[in-house]
Design an enzyme around this catalytic site. Structure first.
Site, mmCIF file in Angstrom:
data_model
loop_
_atom_site.group_PDB
_atom_site.id
_atom_site.type_symbol
_atom_site.label_atom_id
_atom_site.label_comp_id
_atom_site.label_asym_id
_atom_site.label_seq_id
_atom_site.Cartn_x
_atom_site.Cartn_y
_atom_site.Cartn_z
ATOM 1 C CG ASP A 249 1.919 -7.389 -5.909
ATOM 2 O OD1 ASP A 249 1.397 -7.079 -4.820
ATOM 3 O OD2 ASP A 249 1.293 -7.945 -6.830
ATOM 4 C CD GLU B 170 -2.717 -1.397 -0.029
ATOM 5 O OE1 GLU B 170 -2.862 -0.451 -0.827
ATOM 6 O OE2 GLU B 170 -3.167 -2.534 -0.256
#
Ligand SMILES: [Zn+2]
Length: 683
Positions: free
Chosen positions: A582, A518
């Protein structure tokens, strides 16, 4: 208001002790279960299968799911917990003034579970809504009917609501957005391959069936369905692709009402605003002006009868899950079975819980966190977030490709992150929303109306920074670029993402990587275009921007190469932001783990199940992404989902990480080790 939670707990505990302990679907498996691994596969060949292979062989996707994995197992546990809460609330007599959440949660659930009444009523509760559509006599009435549908949450024709001004994030302004489709994406209307052609045929059959259930003669329904597809196809052709929609600059077209009126000369915006109860529109951001130009032509040239059929369809499409069995089954058949390959519908209680979480999620969530989110969990999660923030700051300071002025801005942005954990500080006030014992569909529509009204009322006002975009039980997390905030609902701060008692390696590999993910969104190809205040502003020197783009282009290329199903590749552009996040997420979490181990050097030498902390970190990362998915769902996601398929969310990032190669002593040239010139490394 906050003192309300302990009162609720005492009410529940008096009733049922079961509510105090979370129900579990598995017998407390260890944080990392070696039984899930397949050690016949080398970690350097396919780490996803090495870590999860036996679980994959052993696991069948339950018939009511289109995919199944660690996320779903936790969602199931949360659903069980929410069911206990809602059932108890429905059996509890309370004074709504003293315990408004219990009354609303209980009555909503009771109305949804009452299948007999729902089946007996069929579409009767919607009679007034259908009459409104039937009564359309001219274009002005058509616009009014569309606007009215928007006020009850039916997304017909286009979308309209509030959102932060991308260039002045302190204020909410009106936003007009492309929309109006009944299938998941414009590609479903425009692509000419056999699969999409077949989906369109099935869509027409589905719309026909739904209109028939509404009482239309079969031949008229079939004709209407074809016209609906034709109309939606024109909307689809005028719509931007998902890749195009990722460009925040192109989506920023703020204009005054006069200019807006010029875009769509054939409908009167002031009439539209009147119906949605928007007193002062102010400037409107028309995100896709060319869509609205095309929409204007359709508004004028499509016959009123075709419009009426289209609106009837969208009304029934939006409400079907809350109606009688015939509508529910047909809706499931298309939306789940045909589009996703799901075999069987979920039991009613589960569908009601999911819809309740969607409709009055902060009432249900307020009760949920009282039981399932202890203050220690919040403190521990905050500590992890701070460690990850430190790791990202270190990383920015030492980046070899970014120049000093850009680094200063990046660090400013990172320092300005707002962190929200668990649940909102200020709960939504539902006191103006009426929820009663039924009909179910009217509870759902009133909840939509409440939400739409709340949304419209924000237009022209300062931004409410206490707002949450997810409900507390949600197993997910998000970054919001206009708010410059990272948000982690209580739902995800549990095993297998977060264990209060596990070793650091396991927690950093799971929730640590989620937190890092995030945070990295704040600096992915979209997030990097927003500054510390959440404003769309270019704070990059041309040189650093160029270096970034070189690296992000390599990530696009890397993921374009992955083949998810025979002949079907990942869309590297669509998934670019998620792939950047990611890769950055696991890298940052690894760096944060190293810092934690520096503080406790004795942990470094400790092996658990024969694995070093570094190895357990990567096993934990792979374990949260263990998943099986039906082909149909995978196909849909390759078109619509900005995330890569699970196996590539593991093997993609890890094959870019020298840290991973080292942890498992993997030789160069292995499938899990990209050659040095191909390795991508941004954050
Ligand atoms: Zn993401």
């Amino acid at each position: 208001m906050k003192s309300f939670i302990p009162i609720i707990i005492s009410i529940f505990c008096a009733f049922n002790l079961r509510a105090a302990t979370p129900p579990q679907t598995e017998q407390n498996p260890p944080p990392l279960d070696p039984k899930n691994m397949d050690t016949s596969i080398k970690p350097g060949d396919d780490f996803f299968r090495y870590a999860n292979g036996t679980w994959i062989k052993r696991t069948e996707i339950p018939p009511e799911y289109s995919r199944w994995g660690a996320f779903n197992e936790l969602i199931e546990r949360n659903n069980d917990a929410l069911r206990v809460i809602a059932e108890q609330a429905s059996k509890t007599q309370v004074d709504p003034k003293l315990a408004p959440e219990i009354q609303k949660v209980g009555d909503y659930y009771a109305s949804g579970i009452d299948e007999k009444t729902i089946d007996a009523l069929r579409t009767k509760p919607l009679a007034e809504e259908f009459q409104r559509i039937d009564a359309i006599k001219d274009r002005a009435a058509l616009l009014k009917a569309i606007a009215h549908l928007h006020t009850i949450g039916v997304g017909a024709f286009f979308e309209f609501g509030s959102g932060q001004d991308a260039k002045d994030s302190s204020r909410d302004i009106a936003q007009a957005v492309q929309g109006g489709l009944g299938m998941p994406d414009r590609d479903y209307y425009t692509k000419q391959d056999a699969d999409m052609k077949q989906k369109r045929e099935k869509y027409v059959a589905h719309v026909t069936k739904m209109l028939t259930l509404l009482g239309e003669p079969a031949d008229k329904a079939a004709e209407d369905a074809k016209k609906i597809l034709a109309l939606e196809t024109k909307l689809a052709e005028a719509s931007r692709t998902r890749v195009q929609l990722r460009d925040p600059i192109k989506n920023y077209n703020k204009m005054g009402v006069r200019q807006l009126q010029d875009v769509t000369p054939d409908w009167n915006w002031s009439d539209y605003f009147k119906t949605i109860d928007l007193v002062e529109s102010g400037d409107v951001n028309v995100q896709q002006p060319e869509f609205f130009k095309a929409a204007n032509d359709l508004f004028r040239s499509t016959s009123l009868d075709d419009w009426k059929a289209y609106l009837r369809w969208h009304l029934i499409n939006a409400t079907a899950p809350t109606l009688s069995k015939d509508f529910v089954d047909e809706d499931f058949n298309f939306r789940e079975r045909i589009l996703r390959g799901t075999q069987q519908i979920k039991p009613r209680w589960k569908r009601v819980i999911l819809s309740e979480d969607n409709d009055i999620g902060e009432a249900l969530g307020k009760l949920y966190v009282g039981f399932y989110f202890p203050p220690e969990a919040k403190a521990r999660a905050l500590e992890l977030v701070n460690n990850l923030k430190e790791a990202l700051a270190d990383r920015i300071k030492t980046l070899e490709w970014m120049d000093e002025p850009t680094k200063q801005e990046a660090l400013k942005k990172l320092a300005a992150f707002t962190v929200k954990i668990g649940y909102p500080d200020k709960w939504l006030d539902y006191s103006l929303l009426q929820i009663d014992r039924g009909p179910f569909v009217l509870n759902a529509l009133r909840a939509n109306e409440f939400e739409a009204d709340r949304d419209i009322k924000k237009i022209g006002k300062p931004v409410d920074r206490t707002d949450w975009g997810m409900t507390p039980p949600t197993v997910n997390a998000y970054y919001n670029s206009n708010m410059n905030e990272i948000v982690f609902p209580a739902g995800i701060l549990q095993p297998p993402f977060f264990y209060a008692k596990a070793d650091d390696a396991v927690n950093y590999g799971a929730i640590g990587a989620v937190i890092g993910h995030e945070m990295t969104h704040g600096f992915d190809d979209q997030g990097r275009q927003f500054d510390a205040k959440g404003n769309l502003r270019d704070w990059w020197t041309p040189k650093s921007a160029e270096e970034f783009e070189k690296r992000s282009a390599a990530i696009v290329q890397q993921f374009n190469e992955y083949e998810a199903l025979p002949g079907l590749h990942v869309n590297g552009e669509l998934t670019q932001g998620e792939n950047i996040a990611d890769i950055g997420g696991v890298k940052l979490a690894y760096a944060a783990l190293q810092k934690a181990l520096d503080k406790h050097p004795e942990e470094r030498a400790k092996k658990i199940d024969g694995f070093t902390p570094e190895q357990r970190f990567f096993l934990s990362f792979a374990a949260i992404w263990r998943q099986k998915i039906r082909d149909e769902d995978q196909k849909m996601r390759l078109t619509t989902d900005p995330h890569s398929p699970a196996q590539f969310r593991v093997n993609g990032p890890l094959s870019d990480l020298p840290e991973f190669q080292k942890a498992y002593g993997i030789p160069d040239g292995s499938p899990m080790v990209r050659s040095a010139d191909k390795r991508v490394n941004i954050w």
